[in-house]
Design a protein around this motif. Structure first.
Motif, PDB file in Angstrom:
ATOM      1  N   LYS A  15       0.827  -1.211   0.000  1.00 30.70           N
ATOM      2  CA  LYS A  15       0.000   0.000   0.000  1.00 30.70           C
ATOM      3  C   LYS A  15       0.861   1.262   0.000  1.00 30.70           C
ATOM      4  O   LYS A  15       0.349   2.366   0.103  1.00 30.70           O
ATOM      5  N   GLY A  16       2.171   1.078  -0.063  1.00 30.67           N
ATOM      6  CA  GLY A  16       3.069   2.223  -0.093  1.00 30.67           C
ATOM      7  C   GLY A  16       3.251   2.898   1.252  1.00 30.67           C
ATOM      8  O   GLY A  16       3.630   4.061   1.325  1.00 30.67           O
ATOM      9  N   LEU A  17       2.959   2.171   2.322  1.00 29.09           N
ATOM     10  CA  LEU A  17       3.108   2.738   3.664  1.00 29.09           C
ATOM     11  C   LEU A  17       4.429   2.328   4.280  1.00 29.09           C
ATOM     12  O   LEU A  17       4.908   1.220   4.068  1.00 29.09           O
ATOM     13  N   LYS A  18       4.980   3.239   5.049  1.00 33.30           N
ATOM     14  CA  LYS A  18       6.173   2.893   5.797  1.00 33.30           C
ATOM     15  C   LYS A  18       5.801   1.852   6.857  1.00 33.30           C
ATOM     16  O   LYS A  18       4.749   1.948   7.480  1.00 33.30           O
ATOM     17  N   VAL A  19       6.662   0.871   7.005  1.00 31.76           N
ATOM     18  CA  VAL A  19       6.403  -0.148   8.024  1.00 31.76           C
ATOM     19  C   VAL A  19       6.837   0.382   9.386  1.00 31.76           C
ATOM     20  O   VAL A  19       8.020   0.596   9.624  1.00 31.76           O
ATOM     21  N   THR A  20       5.866   0.647  10.245  1.00 32.82           N
ATOM     22  CA  THR A  20       6.198   1.081  11.596  1.00 32.82           C
ATOM     23  C   THR A  20       5.650   0.057  12.577  1.00 32.82           C
ATOM     24  O   THR A  20       4.731  -0.699  12.248  1.00 32.82           O
ATOM     25  N   LYS A  21       6.239   0.086  13.761  1.00 36.34           N
ATOM     26  CA  LYS A  21       5.844  -0.881  14.778  1.00 36.34           C
ATOM     27  C   LYS A  21       4.346  -0.774  15.077  1.00 36.34           C
ATOM     28  O   LYS A  21       3.643  -1.779  15.175  1.00 36.34           O
ATOM     29  N   GLN A  22       3.844   0.491  15.207  1.00 38.04           N
ATOM     30  CA  GLN A  22       2.433   0.643  15.567  1.00 38.04           C
ATOM     31  C   GLN A  22       1.506   0.167  14.461  1.00 38.04           C
ATOM     32  O   GLN A  22       0.455  -0.405  14.720  1.00 38.04           O
ATOM     33  N   ARG A  23       1.890   0.364  13.206  1.00 35.84           N
ATOM     34  CA  ARG A  23       1.035  -0.091  12.099  1.00 35.84           C
ATOM     35  C   ARG A  23       0.979  -1.620  12.060  1.00 35.84           C
ATOM     36  O   ARG A  23      -0.090  -2.203  11.867  1.00 35.84           O
ATOM     37  N   VAL A  24       2.144  -2.241  12.235  1.00 35.11           N
ATOM     38  CA  VAL A  24       2.190  -3.706  12.216  1.00 35.11           C
ATOM     39  C   VAL A  24       1.374  -4.270  13.375  1.00 35.11           C
ATOM     40  O   VAL A  24       0.611  -5.222  13.213  1.00 35.11           O
ATOM     41  N   LEU A  25       1.492  -3.646  14.549  1.00 36.95           N
ATOM     42  CA  LEU A  25       0.770  -4.135  15.724  1.00 36.95           C
ATOM     43  C   LEU A  25      -0.744  -4.006  15.557  1.00 36.95           C
ATOM     44  O   LEU A  25      -1.486  -4.954  15.802  1.00 36.95           O
ATOM     45  N   VAL A  26      -1.199  -2.823  15.131  1.00 38.91           N
ATOM     46  CA  VAL A  26      -2.646  -2.605  14.986  1.00 38.91           C
ATOM     47  C   VAL A  26      -3.212  -3.561  13.931  1.00 38.91           C
ATOM     48  O   VAL A  26      -4.223  -4.235  14.157  1.00 38.91           O
ATOM     49  N   LEU A  27      -2.541  -3.633  12.810  1.00 39.03           N
ATOM     50  CA  LEU A  27      -3.003  -4.511  11.730  1.00 39.03           C
ATOM     51  C   LEU A  27      -3.010  -5.972  12.196  1.00 39.03           C
ATOM     52  O   LEU A  27      -3.955  -6.721  11.937  1.00 39.03           O
ATOM     53  N   GLY A  28      -1.956  -6.362  12.900  1.00 36.50           N
ATOM     54  CA  GLY A  28      -1.832  -7.743  13.378  1.00 36.50           C
ATOM     55  C   GLY A  28      -2.944  -8.112  14.357  1.00 36.50           C
ATOM     56  O   GLY A  28      -3.499  -9.203  14.289  1.00 36.50           O
ATOM     57  N   ILE A  29      -3.272  -7.187  15.247  1.00 36.37           N
ATOM     58  CA  ILE A  29      -4.324  -7.436  16.247  1.00 36.37           C
ATOM     59  C   ILE A  29      -5.674  -7.639  15.560  1.00 36.37           C
ATOM     60  O   ILE A  29      -6.412  -8.576  15.849  1.00 36.37           O
ATOM     61  N   LEU A  30      -5.983  -6.763  14.615  1.00 40.93           N
ATOM     62  CA  LEU A  30      -7.275  -6.865  13.923  1.00 40.93           C
ATOM     63  C   LEU A  30      -7.327  -8.109  13.033  1.00 40.93           C
ATOM     64  O   LEU A  30      -8.355  -8.767  12.941  1.00 40.93           O
ATOM     65  N   ALA A  31      -6.203  -8.415  12.408  1.00 44.06           N
ATOM     66  CA  ALA A  31      -6.174  -9.564  11.504  1.00 44.06           C
ATOM     67  C   ALA A  31      -6.287 -10.874  12.274  1.00 44.06           C
ATOM     68  O   ALA A  31      -6.824 -11.862  11.777  1.00 44.06           O
ATOM     69  N   ALA A  32      -5.793 -10.872  13.511  1.00 46.89           N
ATOM     70  CA  ALA A  32      -5.816 -12.098  14.308  1.00 46.89           C
ATOM     71  C   ALA A  32      -7.230 -12.431  14.778  1.00 46.89           C
ATOM     72  O   ALA A  32      -7.535 -13.581  15.067  1.00 46.89           O
ATOM     73  N   CYS A  33      -8.084 -11.436  14.851  1.00 49.67           N
ATOM     74  CA  CYS A  33      -9.460 -11.645  15.331  1.00 49.67           C
ATOM     75  C   CYS A  33     -10.458 -11.052  14.356  1.00 49.67           C
ATOM     76  O   CYS A  33     -11.096 -10.041  14.652  1.00 49.67           O
ATOM     77  N   PRO A  34     -10.595 -11.637  13.166  1.00 47.05           N
ATOM     78  CA  PRO A  34     -11.468 -11.034  12.154  1.00 47.05           C
ATOM     79  C   PRO A  34     -12.938 -11.016  12.558  1.00 47.05           C
ATOM     80  O   PRO A  34     -13.729 -10.304  11.942  1.00 47.05           O
ATOM     81  N   GLU A  35     -13.283 -11.783  13.603  1.00 44.03           N
ATOM     82  CA  GLU A  35     -14.681 -11.822  14.041  1.00 44.03           C
ATOM     83  C   GLU A  35     -14.995 -10.738  15.057  1.00 44.03           C
ATOM     84  O   GLU A  35     -16.137 -10.557  15.449  1.00 44.03           O
ATOM     85  N   LYS A  36     -13.953 -10.082  15.547  1.00 44.71           N
ATOM     86  CA  LYS A  36     -14.165  -9.128  16.633  1.00 44.71           C
ATOM     87  C   LYS A  36     -14.327  -7.717  16.112  1.00 44.71           C
ATOM     88  O   LYS A  36     -13.880  -7.383  15.024  1.00 44.71           O
ATOM     89  N   HIS A  37     -14.962  -6.907  16.916  1.00 43.88           N
ATOM     90  CA  HIS A  37     -15.238  -5.520  16.545  1.00 43.88           C
ATOM     91  C   HIS A  37     -14.714  -4.644  17.657  1.00 43.88           C
ATOM     92  O   HIS A  37     -15.394  -4.412  18.646  1.00 43.88           O
ATOM     93  N   PHE A  38     -13.498  -4.190  17.480  1.00 49.31           N
ATOM     94  CA  PHE A  38     -12.805  -3.467  18.543  1.00 49.31           C
ATOM     95  C   PHE A  38     -13.110  -1.975  18.518  1.00 49.31           C
ATOM     96  O   PHE A  38     -13.219  -1.381  17.451  1.00 49.31           O
ATOM     97  N   THR A  39     -13.170  -1.379  19.702  1.00 47.10           N
ATOM     98  CA  THR A  39     -13.161   0.082  19.775  1.00 47.10           C
ATOM     99  C   THR A  39     -11.698   0.516  19.756  1.00 47.10           C
ATOM    100  O   THR A  39     -10.798  -0.302  19.988  1.00 47.10           O
ATOM    101  N   ALA A  40     -11.471   1.806  19.499  1.00 46.22           N
ATOM    102  CA  ALA A  40     -10.095   2.318  19.461  1.00 46.22           C
ATOM    103  C   ALA A  40      -9.404   2.076  20.815  1.00 46.22           C
ATOM    104  O   ALA A  40      -8.221   1.741  20.867  1.00 46.22           O
TER     105      ALA A  40
END
Ligand SMILES: [Zn+2]
Ligand SMILES: [Zn+2]
Ligand SMILES: [Zn+2]
Length: 157
Positions: A15-40
């Motif tokens: 997607k042309g985004l810089k790989v940062t720790k926070q982006r990888v973490l947020v994406l990883g958390i959401l991807a690990a639980c595709p059934e969940k609906h998290f608040t910020a």
């Protein structure tokens, strides 16, 4: 379905985004639980567990960037919170997501995978020439727990 860190990094790069720790973490958390609906705030708590020095504002901003690129979907499930889940394009192999069942009694949100809307979409195309590209379905009612209580109450009264 889970995606690992490497996959998260690859998605960000694509997607042309810089790989940062926070982006990888947020994406990883959401991807690990595709059934969940998290608040910020929920995402923030999970990120903080691995990255204690991160601030809530950074997590908000990170979520926003991922939403803009459709890596994360923002949901309005009528419970007064903005909720987030992994974007359809990444979360499932079929490119399709699930639908939301919202309990109007306890606020529980369930995911429903089956999609019986192909037939409807075909009919719409036949009848109106309208080509459906996407849909979003929210079904309101009572979850198993609340529905059960409701029936019991009726029996007793
Ligand atoms: Zn969902
Ligand atoms: Zn309920
Ligand atoms: Zn569907």
């Amino acid at each position: 379905m889970t995606i690992d860190r490497d996959k998260c990094e690859k998605i960000l790069r694509e997607k042309g985004l810089k790989v940062t720790k926070q982006r990888v973490l947020v994406l990883g958390i959401l991807a690990a639980c595709p059934e969940k609906h998290f608040t910020a705030e929920e995402i923030y708590d999970l990120v903080k567990a691995e990255y204690p020095e991160i601030g809530l504002a950074t997590v908000y901003r990170t979520i926003q960037v991922l939403v803009e690129l459709h890596l994360v979907d923002k949901l309005n499930l009528d419970d007064g919170f903005a909720r987030y889940e992994i974007g359809k394009e990444n979360g499932s192999e079929s490119g399709h997501h699930h639908h939301h069942l919202i309990c109007t009694k306890c606020g529980n949100i369930l995911s429903f995978q089956d999609d019986l809307l192909d037939e409807l979409e075909k009919k719409i195309l036949d009848k109106t020439g309208f080509y459906v590209m996407d849909h979003e379905v929210k079904l309101y009612g009572y979850c198993k727990e609340c529905g059960g209580k409701l029936i019991e109450k009726r029996k007793n009264s």
